[in-house]
Motif scaffolding. Sequence first.
Motif, PDB file in Angstrom:
ATOM      1  N   GLU A  88      -2.238  -1.114   7.147  1.00  0.00           N
ATOM      2  CA  GLU A  88      -3.326  -2.070   7.306  1.00  0.00           C
ATOM      3  C   GLU A  88      -4.610  -1.429   6.794  1.00  0.00           C
ATOM      4  O   GLU A  88      -5.087  -0.460   7.383  1.00  0.00           O
ATOM      5  CB  GLU A  88      -3.472  -2.481   8.763  1.00  0.00           C
ATOM      6  CG  GLU A  88      -2.250  -3.180   9.309  1.00  0.00           C
ATOM      7  CD  GLU A  88      -2.345  -3.498  10.788  1.00  0.00           C
ATOM      8  OE1 GLU A  88      -1.757  -4.502  11.196  1.00  0.00           O
ATOM      9  OE2 GLU A  88      -2.991  -2.732  11.544  1.00  0.00           O
ATOM     10  N   GLY A 142      -6.574   0.388  11.386  1.00  0.00           N
ATOM     11  CA  GLY A 142      -5.340  -0.287  11.000  1.00  0.00           C
ATOM     12  C   GLY A 142      -4.126   0.611  11.168  1.00  0.00           C
ATOM     13  O   GLY A 142      -4.202   1.831  11.057  1.00  0.00           O
ATOM     14  N   ILE A 153       4.210  -0.274   6.796  1.00  0.00           N
ATOM     15  CA  ILE A 153       2.958  -0.997   7.010  1.00  0.00           C
ATOM     16  C   ILE A 153       1.770  -0.075   6.770  1.00  0.00           C
ATOM     17  O   ILE A 153       1.768   1.081   7.200  1.00  0.00           O
ATOM     18  CB  ILE A 153       2.904  -1.520   8.461  1.00  0.00           C
ATOM     19  CG1 ILE A 153       4.026  -2.518   8.703  1.00  0.00           C
ATOM     20  CG2 ILE A 153       1.545  -2.122   8.789  1.00  0.00           C
ATOM     21  CD1 ILE A 153       4.255  -2.825  10.171  1.00  0.00           C
TER      22      ILE A 153
END
Length: 182
Positions: free
Chosen positions: A46, A51, A44
């Motif tokens: 972000e 994030g 991941i």
Amino acid sequence: MSDYGVVIDTATVRMERTLSGSVDQVWAYLTDSEKRSTWLASGIMELKVGGQVTLAFDFKCLTKEITPERFRPYETGHVQSGHVTQCEPPHLLCFTWNEKNGQGSEVRFELKPQGKKTLLTLTHSKLPNRKEMVNVSGGWHTHLDVLEDRLSEQEPRLFWNTFLQMEKEYQASIPEYPAANA
């Protein structure tokens, strides 16, 4: 321009690479999990300040060679986390590296067009000691070599063979610092 990292201060190393591909193509290899997994780690990311960043390393996907004994614990499934500290697509991405208890070093990628190519400047700062600087210098050097191969559509070089050579070279070239930073 040398592919080798340059020590900026006792806690910072910087590398520059001119890579095949546009800024947008290189940005995709930094931020898209599937593309990033081919040269660094999946996970991941972000793309906003604060994030989440999760890097899931799987070295068996990066190289066809046998993992050296001391790195076998990291061979598959090594995960580290951090947070985005700056994000200006597609030119600037900064995030904390291996964050634990709100503390970690910081990685900064800057991308600038160079004709049909891209100048990537990677700065890894807030490194806690020389040992970590040697390790990340050898690691980034090797990962950027693999990224360069991917962008040039070449068979990626052997990761561990390259890393062990780079580790020796950085061990010899990065200066010893006073005990507080050793």
